[in-house]
Enzyme design. Structure first.
Site, PDB file in Angstrom:
ATOM      1  N   GLY A 149      37.191 -22.480  -2.212  1.00 43.18           N
ATOM      2  CA  GLY A 149      36.431 -21.332  -2.736  1.00 43.18           C
ATOM      3  C   GLY A 149      36.391 -21.449  -4.246  1.00 43.18           C
TER       4      GLY A 149
ATOM      5  N   ASP B 154      33.409 -25.282  -1.614  1.00 48.30           N
ATOM      6  CA  ASP B 154      32.871 -23.908  -1.529  1.00 48.30           C
ATOM      7  C   ASP B 154      31.672 -23.933  -0.593  1.00 48.30           C
ATOM      8  OD1 ASP B 154      31.762 -21.181  -2.315  1.00 48.30           O
ATOM      9  OD2 ASP B 154      33.351 -21.327  -3.811  1.00 48.30           O
TER      10      ASP B 154
ATOM     11  N   MET C  58      35.538 -22.503   4.819  1.00 46.49           N
ATOM     12  CA  MET C  58      37.009 -22.597   4.831  1.00 46.49           C
ATOM     13  C   MET C  58      37.634 -22.041   6.103  1.00 46.49           C
ATOM     14  SD  MET C  58      37.822 -19.779   1.932  1.00 46.49           S
ATOM     15  CE  MET C  58      37.145 -18.128   2.044  1.00 46.49           C
TER      16      MET C  58
ATOM     17  N   LYS D  57      41.900 -19.512  -6.063  1.00 46.13           N
ATOM     18  CA  LYS D  57      41.939 -18.488  -7.116  1.00 46.13           C
ATOM     19  C   LYS D  57      40.961 -17.375  -6.778  1.00 46.13           C
ATOM     20  CE  LYS D  57      40.392 -17.280 -11.611  1.00 46.13           C
ATOM     21  NZ  LYS D  57      39.260 -16.543 -11.051  1.00 46.13           N
TER      22      LYS D  57
ATOM     23  N   HIS E  69      41.993 -12.326  -2.214  1.00 47.57           N
ATOM     24  CA  HIS E  69      41.874 -10.872  -2.462  1.00 47.57           C
ATOM     25  C   HIS E  69      40.514 -10.338  -1.995  1.00 47.57           C
ATOM     26  CE1 HIS E  69      39.660 -10.362  -6.585  1.00 47.57           C
ATOM     27  NE2 HIS E  69      39.158 -11.359  -5.905  1.00 47.57           N
TER      28      HIS E  69
END
Ligand code: SAH
Length: 358
Positions: A201, A224, A245, A258, A262
């Protein structure tokens, strides 16, 4: 009726002041956005010495009738710490001039490391309008307020609308360049012993390029979605792989994620991390997952950091199924995904480096 009590009046006025203070926080954000749009941090920086209001207005090439209004915008931004005022000896005697401060220095569009694209995207009208749907989202069944407002998830909109794709990728790249510049300079030991690393990502590759530049012996890959890696600048230094992913991730000694987890629910994080674990070596052979993420910590976060993290969390709630997590929530995700151990380095301000070991 109770007799008038001055004390009670004082309390009421304090309560009203609290309401007004928070009611107008958006004015801080939007005034900052205006300054970045106009390029004020660049203009004041390039001036090389304190810049008077009339010099600023002239450099901005705006009508001089706007001078008093610019003075008011700058008065707020000085109060908020984005600019400072210094005395200078000008043609008209002692005058005041604006100078930039460390926060506005980070908002120069021309700076090598700049957060301007991040500010412009986070405050873009395409995201701001969604706040009007937050309360009705609570009462409805859509997954996010973004979806309630747009009929599609944020990732679907980014995949469909090239302008939003670029706005988001550039924003992420600006934050990525910023944070990785600190990681490689000050916490390079994280990459010790690695022969290969995949940034999962990884957007348009800012992190992979910075690691490849700093540690040429580490073979770096950015991974990505296909519509994102289509915008990775051509470079011989990194490999570029498109995919999903949730299905399969290119193997490497270490995987870096990174600001990815979240954006996903706990269950989805477990799924992603299981895919990660499948393609890294054992802990003994140096395999690990490196997360650059926020850890909410009620014991150590100061008031301002906590406020920022909680705001960031609600912002993530608006447009994704993700959240900002406490350590115990991270720990459960790591265990459920089959990892044995982890280490949190709370060294990146609002973010931490989290190493997760198979
Ligand atoms: N790591 C980058 C980007 C973070 S944004 C940075 O911090 O700058 C989250 C990234 O996850 C986006 O680039 C998005 O395209 C990517 N992503 C979302 N779903 C994905 C999937 N199913 N497979 C691979 N990447 C995905």
């Amino acid at each position: 009726m109770a007799p008038y009590s001055g004390e009670r009046g004082h309390e009421l006025l304090q309560a009203q002041a609290h309401v007004w203070n928070h009611l107008y926080h958006y004015v801080n954000s939007m005034s900052l956005k205006c300054a970045v749009e106009l390029g004020i941090p660049d203009i004041i920086h390039n001036h090389g010495r304190p810049m008077t209001l009339s010099e600023l207005v002239a450099a901005l090439k705006i009508n001089s009738s706007k001078t008093p209004y610019m003075s008011r915008l700058m008065r707020l931004l000085v109060h908020l710490g984005f600019f400072d005022v210094e005395k200078i000896n000008g043609n008209n005697g002692v005058e005041e001039g604006y100078v930039i401060t460390p926060p506005s220095s980070l908002l120069r569009k021309e700076a090598t490391v700049s957060l301007s694209a991040f500010v412009l995207e986070e405050l873009d009208s395409s995201l701001l309008t969604n706040w009007n749907f937050l309360s009705s989202w609570f009462q409805g069944n859509e997954t996010t307020a973004f979806e309630k407002a747009n009929g599609l998830s944020f990732l679907e909109v980014a995949a469909e609308i090239p302008e939003i794709n670029c706005l988001f990728n550039d924003s992420m790249a600006s934050d990525a360049q910023f944070i990785i510049s600190i990681v490689v300079k000050e916490y390079g030991q994280v990459f010790d012993g690695l022969r290969s690393l995949v940034d999962v990502g990884g957007g348009t590759g800012a992190v992979a390029r910075a690691i490849a530049d700093a540690f040429p012996h580490v073979k770096c890959t950015v991974f990505d979605q296909p519509h994102v890696i289509a915008h990775v600048p051509k470079s011989t230094k990194i490999d570029v792989v498109g995919g999903n992913m949730f299905e399969s991730i290119p193997p490497a000694d270490a995987l870096l994620l990174k600001s990815v987890l979240h954006g996903w629910s706990d269950n989805d994080c477990v799924k992603i991390l299981k895919r990660c674990k499948e393609v890294i070596p054992t802990k003994e052979d140096g395999g690990k997952v490196i997360l650059l993420e926020t850890v909410v910590n009620g014991d150590t976060d100061d008031y301002k950091s906590m406020e920022t993290k909680l705001c960031f969390d609600v912002m993530m709630m608006l447009a994704s199924t993700g959240k900002e997590r406490e350590e115990h929530v991270w720990q459960k995700i790591f265990i459920d995904a089959g990892f044995s151990d982890y280490k949190i380095l709370p060294v990146l301000g609002l973010r931490s480096i989290i190493e997760v070991y198979p």
